[in-house]
Design an enzyme around this catalytic site. Structure first.
Site, PDB file in Angstrom:
ATOM      1  N   THR A 141       0.818  -1.214   0.000  1.00 27.61           N
ATOM      2  CA  THR A 141       0.000   0.000   0.000  1.00 27.61           C
ATOM      3  C   THR A 141       0.853   1.266   0.000  1.00 27.61           C
ATOM      4  OG1 THR A 141      -1.734  -1.163   1.195  1.00 27.61           O
ATOM      5  CG2 THR A 141      -1.789   1.242   1.267  1.00 27.61           C
ATOM      6  N   GLY A 180       2.734  -2.924   8.145  1.00 31.10           N
ATOM      7  CA  GLY A 180       2.738  -3.530   9.474  1.00 31.10           C
ATOM      8  C   GLY A 180       4.068  -4.152   9.846  1.00 31.10           C
ATOM      9  N   GLU A 422      -6.651  -6.327   3.120  1.00 32.37           N
ATOM     10  CA  GLU A 422      -6.738  -7.357   2.071  1.00 32.37           C
ATOM     11  C   GLU A 422      -7.872  -7.073   1.090  1.00 32.37           C
ATOM     12  OE1 GLU A 422      -5.044 -10.481   1.249  1.00 32.37           O
ATOM     13  OE2 GLU A 422      -3.499  -9.367   2.299  1.00 32.37           O
TER      14      GLU A 422
END
Length: 643
Positions: A141, A180, A422
């Protein structure tokens, strides 16, 4: 009135049905949970913990879990059900942020290397991943692009002289965002980036990029990164933003299972186009989307156990001189809770199908495309339903639902992240609809106009048939035949509506993309109607395999309740297209109420069949003895020993 709460169904039989794909792994689950308990790895409550401490506690928990030696990247391919069994064992044993960190590290980071890399990468990285010597993130992303990954801006230009990739973030919007595991502890990421080779954009590729020295934790020169700040949920995850300036990594770091750059400087791939290469690369990561179905169904099961047990113990109002009524006996309560329980259970059956067919789906491009499309629709629907449901469950527990000790706030916040992680629901539904329309196009080419006319005539006869529109006997309303026919009619009618709308737009001179965007409401509806049909068909097949008569009887009523409640919620569609008369619609509502009353005595034993370590979470309203007053008093420190 509800007086007797004794279980009347074999909860062990029901547990095995609800967790069908994992039933052969129960010994692995039990062994892992015992290891966790023996090593004193506990659930960290984060109610009054600052953000940095949450991240450190989460990282420490994952370190301890990895020391147990059960989590292995290779399991994602060799035995994915065992990996799921281990993840299942972690629910309610450790905080959800720790589970999410494990998933990011092993499945997103390690799984990408497994599926898109080669033996060279496996041998180089797997041991360090399994032992948590390195901490991995998934850098897809960007600030400017999430779902539309093909348009990401980060570039990796190949330097033929040094045999290195030169990575750059050319704009503010190209900054990698929400990555993350990275802001505090990450050492590596799998970077999704445009590969520039001899001036040509070869499309999106994946490169392993080291970010920090694993010993000193110093960020390498050419990289800037920081934390994304406080979030709605998952605050134990150290999400990062990352920017690159002429940062170099060696040629060997390209995950080159599908495309490679040779030692002598040739770009080679057997894939016909960059778009096709991207589709194949992304399709390898479907296991992650499966997890975003797996987690929410467990969350909602925990929430349902809390709210329904509370409803069987909380009393409010009643006739003078008599005990107050249990709130589960109020139709405004049970007519929401029990359809919600039924829906989550049929979701579990579809989740089980997805797990069972994971490995089979990789055997051909056709199977992979169908599987990926179905998973997209189910993921979107499950996440959409669970977040709405947990909010309702909180309200149904009144003031006690506001208490963080009952976990509705934590579950709602964590589930909120699932909505777009997702893949955003609207995007996922479009993926499914594109597949459904392409399959219909194949059918049309084969059957031609004759087949199309026959299908339209069949639809007309259905809406003209008084059996379908008016017949309201209870046996018929409860029949699998009626439920399936209603769901199939809705799907096929919606498909016709979508095709007609697209053709009308095309007739106005709009391009395909303009026509598609103008039809998005109908396109999303198509995917939803198919997903409901898939879920119903799968639930009905599941029940057919159940041999225990009492369990089968109860599960039949569960599926009936799901089907009729779903029809009732969409009665406007069925009435608009003359599928139901007003009298039949009312009869369906009556049948829903009767099914709720029939299933109510079984509700507690159904809840007991969803096994998790309740003591780890210590939810006052969810205790099996139904004494929520005592458990809330214990939690907040009210003295009562002398009372």
């Amino acid at each position: 009135m509800t007086q007797n709460f004794k279980p009347s169904i074999d909860i062990n039989v029901l547990y095995r049905i609800r967790n069908g794909p994992l039933k052969d792994y129960q010994s692995d689950i039990d062994e892992f949970q015992k290891l966790i308990a023996d090593n004193r790895i506990k659930y960290n409550e984060m109610f009054d913990v600052d953000m940095k401490t949450q991240k450190r506690l989460t990282n420490d928990t994952v370190k301890e879990i990895c020391k147990l030696g059960k989590m292995q990247v290779q399991l994602l391919k060799d035995d994915p059900k065992k990996m799921l069994a281990y993840l299942y064992a972690l629910f309610a044993q450790i905080e959800f942020s720790a589970i999410a960190k494990i998933v990011i590290h092993f499945q997103l980071f390690g799984g990408t290397i497994l599926e898109v890399g080669t033996d060279y990468h496996h041998q180089k990285y797997f041991n360090d991943i399994n032992n948590f010597n390195i901490v991995g993130g998934f850098a897809m992303t960007e600030m400017g692009h999430g779902s539309n990954v093909r348009q990401i801006e980060t570039t990796s230009t190949y330097d033929l002289t040094t045999k290195e990739f030169v990575i750059n973030s050319p704009s503010l919007s190209s900054t990698k965002f929400w990555i993350g595991n990275v802001s505090m502890f990450g050492t590596h990421v799998v970077l999704f980036t445009k590969l520039i080779f001899q001036g040509q954009d070869k499309g999106v590729h994946v490169i392993i990029v080291p970010l920090r020295d694993p010993v000193t934790m110093e960020v390498y020169k050419g990289i800037q990164l920081g934390d994304c700040g406080h979030k709605v949920g998952w605050n134990g995850i150290d999400n990062a933003w990352i920017r690159f300036t002429n940062y170099r990594v060696p040629r060997e770091n390209l995950l080159n299972r599908f495309a490679t750059i040779t030692e002598d400087g040739q770009y080679l791939t057997n894939i016909s186009s960059p778009n096709k290469l991207f589709q194949i690369t992304i399709s390898q990561l479907v296991f992650g989307r499966l997890l975003y179905i797996f987690g929410p169904t467990i969350f909602l099961a925990i929430g349902l156990k809390t709210a329904i047990r509370y409803a069987f113990s909380r009393r409010q109002f009643g006739e003078k001189g008599k005990p107050e009524e249990l709130i589960i006996d109020y139709p405004t309560h049970n007519r929401v809770l029990l359809p919600m329980l039924a829906t989550n259970m049929v979701f579990e059956f579809s989740r089980n199908w997805i797990i069972d067919n994971l490995q089979e789906s990789s055997r051909s491009d056709e199977k992979r495309e169908e599987y990926h499309s179905i998973v997209s629709g189910v993921k979107a629907m499950v996440c959409e339903f669970t977040i709405q449901s947990v909010s309702k469950l909180r309200v149904f527990c009144g003031g006690n639902g506001v208490s963080s000790y009952n976990y509705f706030g934590a579950m709602r916040n964590d589930l909120d992240v699932f909505q777009t992680a997702e893949g955003d629901g609207a995007v996922l539904y479009q993926q499914l609809s594109k597949f459904l329309l392409s399959e219909y196009k194949k059918w049309y080419k084969k059957q031609g106009m004759t087949g199309y006319i026959m299908k339209e005539v069949q639809t007309f006869l259905t809406t003209s048939n008084p059996i379908h529109t008016h017949y309201r006997s209870m046996p018929y309303l409860l029949s699998n035949e009626f439920h399936h026919h209603a769901f199939l009619f809705r799907f096929e009618k919606t498909r016709s509506i979508v095709i007609d709308h697209l053709n009308q737009c095309k007739g106005k001179g709009l391009s395909f993309l303009q026509s598609w965007n103008a039809s998005l409401i109908q396109v999303v509806d198509l995917a939803k109607t198919y997903t409901h049909l898939f879920i119903l068909e799968n639930a009905q097949r599941t029940i057919q395999k159940v041999t225990d008569p009492i369990t089968r009887h109860v599960l039949n009523d569960i599926v009936r309740l799901y089907a009729l409640y779903n029809i009732e919620q969409d009665v406007g569609f069925y009435r608009n297209w003359n599928y139901l008369s007003s009298g039949k619609a009312l009869a369906i509502s009556e049948a829903v109420g009767e099914l709720c009353n029939t299933l109510k005595p079984y509700a507690l034993s159904i809840l007991d069949s969803h096994k998790f370590h309740e003591d780890s979470l210590n939810i006052p309203l969810a205790k099996k003895d139904l004494d929520y007053v005592k458990h809330m008093a214990d939690r907040v420190g009210i003295p009562y020993s002398s009372l």
